[in-house]
Structures are given as C-alpha cells and as structure tokens.
Design a protein around this motif. Structure first.
Motif, PDB file in Angstrom:
ATOM      1  N   GLY A 154       0.768  -1.240   0.000  1.00 50.88           N
ATOM      2  CA  GLY A 154       0.000   0.000   0.000  1.00 50.88           C
ATOM      3  C   GLY A 154       0.798   1.287   0.000  1.00 50.88           C
ATOM      4  N   ASN A 155       2.113   1.224   0.176  1.00 51.07           N
ATOM      5  CA  ASN A 155       2.968   2.412   0.117  1.00 51.07           C
ATOM      6  C   ASN A 155       4.041   2.203  -0.942  1.00 51.07           C
ATOM      7  OD1 ASN A 155       1.901   4.153   2.142  1.00 51.07           O
ATOM      8  ND2 ASN A 155       2.803   2.856   3.712  1.00 51.07           N
ATOM      9  N   TYR A 156       4.694   3.295  -1.308  1.00 47.05           N
ATOM     10  CA  TYR A 156       5.795   3.219  -2.263  1.00 47.05           C
ATOM     11  C   TYR A 156       7.125   3.336  -1.519  1.00 47.05           C
ATOM     12  CZ  TYR A 156       2.852   3.276  -6.356  1.00 47.05           C
ATOM     13  OH  TYR A 156       1.957   2.924  -7.328  1.00 47.05           O
ATOM     14  N   TYR A 157       8.073   2.493  -1.888  1.00 48.86           N
ATOM     15  CA  TYR A 157       9.379   2.443  -1.242  1.00 48.86           C
ATOM     16  C   TYR A 157      10.482   2.600  -2.275  1.00 48.86           C
ATOM     17  CZ  TYR A 157       6.882   0.539   2.761  1.00 48.86           C
ATOM     18  OH  TYR A 157       6.023   0.370   3.812  1.00 48.86           O
ATOM     19  N   ARG A 158      11.551   3.267  -1.861  1.00 51.83           N
ATOM     20  CA  ARG A 158      12.730   3.412  -2.724  1.00 51.83           C
ATOM     21  C   ARG A 158      13.970   3.241  -1.862  1.00 51.83           C
ATOM     22  NH1 ARG A 158      16.695   6.150  -5.297  1.00 51.83           N
ATOM     23  NH2 ARG A 158      16.480   6.553  -7.511  1.00 51.83           N
TER      24      ARG A 158
END
Length: 116
Positions: free
Chosen positions: A78-82
């Motif tokens: 549900g979240n974006y990660y980098r």
C-alpha cells in the motif's frame, strides 16, 4: 535550485533506517523530473550519512503514483518504497545547501563549524 531559483522542496521524517516523505514539491515550471532525480539519486550519499536506507511515500493520486514509479519507487503493502543507493561521491556545497535546506532534523548543519 535551478537557474538560481529554488525549484522545489523535499521534507522527510526519519524513522529508524527509513524516512517518510512528508512533502515533495516542485514548482510547475520545473516539473521535468530533474529535481526529483537530483533529490533521490544525487543526494543518496547524504541520506545514507544520516542512516537512512529507504524512503517511503504514500501513493496519493494516480498522477503522483506515476511520478513515484518514474523516480524508482516500488509499490509494497500500500505504500511506495525506494532504496537509498549511494554513489559514494563527493557532496558539493551546492548539493549540501539544497539538501540541508530541506533537512528538518539537522538545521544546524548549515552553520558550519563554531568560531570564537
């Protein structure tokens, strides 16, 4: 900063070895992805020096999600990660000023060494 104009602002909230992206804003005339690439790629050494290994962003709207994917973020739970991938390069004064200006957890880093 581009053409001596502050093009945008990034504010993150560190939480352990990752940081939540609180604000990532670029003024409309500079939304060609160069500011984002600078902050997420060229500034990775600085993030690493602060113990940050991963950036996290909420998805927001579809346009923001497209931007996040283009900047190298990946959707996960549900979240974006980098991942922060340092280049182990030299941090120039210009880079440091831009990064520290958006660094809420260490504003004293702009002052330099204390003088008597």
């Amino acid at each position: 900063m581009r053409n001596m104009v502050p093009a945008g602002l990034l504010i993150v909230r560190p939480k352990g070895d990752q940081a939540d992206v609180f604000l990532d804003f670029v003024i409309p005339g500079y939304r060609d992805f160069r500011a984002g690439k600078f902050l997420f790629e060229e500034s990775a050494d600085y993030f690493q020096s602060q113990g940050i290994k991963r950036l996290v962003s909420e998805p927001g709207n579809p346009r923001h999600e497209s931007y996040l994917r283009r900047m190298g973020f990946q959707l996960e739970n549900g979240n974006y990660y980098r991942a922060v991938q340092p280049k182990n390069g030299v941090v120039t004064m210009k880079r440091m000023l831009l990064i520290c200006a958006a660094n809420p957890w260490e504003p004293s880093s702009l002052r330099g060494p204390a003088t008597a």
